[in-house]
Design an enzyme around this catalytic site. Structure first.
Site, PDB file in Angstrom:
ATOM      1  N   PHE A  28       0.831  -1.196   0.000  1.00  0.00           N
ATOM      2  CA  PHE A  28       0.000   0.000   0.000  1.00  0.00           C
ATOM      3  C   PHE A  28       0.867   1.247   0.000  1.00  0.00           C
ATOM      4  CE2 PHE A  28       0.765  -0.265   4.542  1.00  0.00           C
ATOM      5  CZ  PHE A  28       0.747   1.046   4.987  1.00  0.00           C
ATOM      6  N   CYS A  29       0.244   2.345  -0.447  1.00  0.00           N
ATOM      7  CA  CYS A  29       0.890   3.662  -0.436  1.00  0.00           C
ATOM      8  C   CYS A  29      -0.186   4.691  -0.117  1.00  0.00           C
ATOM      9  CB  CYS A  29       1.593   3.934  -1.766  1.00  0.00           C
ATOM     10  SG  CYS A  29       0.485   4.018  -3.185  1.00  0.00           S
ATOM     11  N   ALA A  30      -0.010   5.915  -0.556  1.00  0.00           N
ATOM     12  CA  ALA A  30      -0.977   6.975  -0.238  1.00  0.00           C
ATOM     13  C   ALA A  30      -2.294   6.800  -0.994  1.00  0.00           C
ATOM     14  CB  ALA A  30      -0.380   8.351  -0.519  1.00  0.00           C
TER      15      ALA A  30
END
Length: 83
Positions: free
Chosen positions: A48-50
């Site tokens: 996951f990221c932003a």
């Protein structure tokens, strides 16, 4: 318990908010062989990221390198519920 959640965001982003229990391997580190070695091949992995762009890039990278038990969280932290 068998899922490893990997945060590919920067340290600064992680300091603001993260998913509890996640492992931090920033995308720039993941681009290296040493960074990829931090991601297990024998367990399910969710990246996951932003908002999902960097985790999608990491997903493509890992799949091209032979990872099969890997996915990403589309929408990233924007879809993760607040604590």
């Amino acid at each position: 318990d068998d899922v490893v959640v990997v945060d590919v965001r920067t340290t600064q982003e992680r300091d603001i908010r993260t998913i509890p229990g996640s492992v931090h391997v920033p995308l720039d580190v993941l681009l290296t062989a040493d960074g990829r070695a931090l991601v297990p091949r024998d367990r399910d992995v969710v990246l996951f990221c932003a908002v999902g762009g960097r985790s999608a890039q990491a997903l493509t990278l890992l799949r091209a390198a032979g990872w099969t038990r890997v996915a990403h969280l589309p929408g990233g932290m924007t879809v993760w519920p607040e604590a």
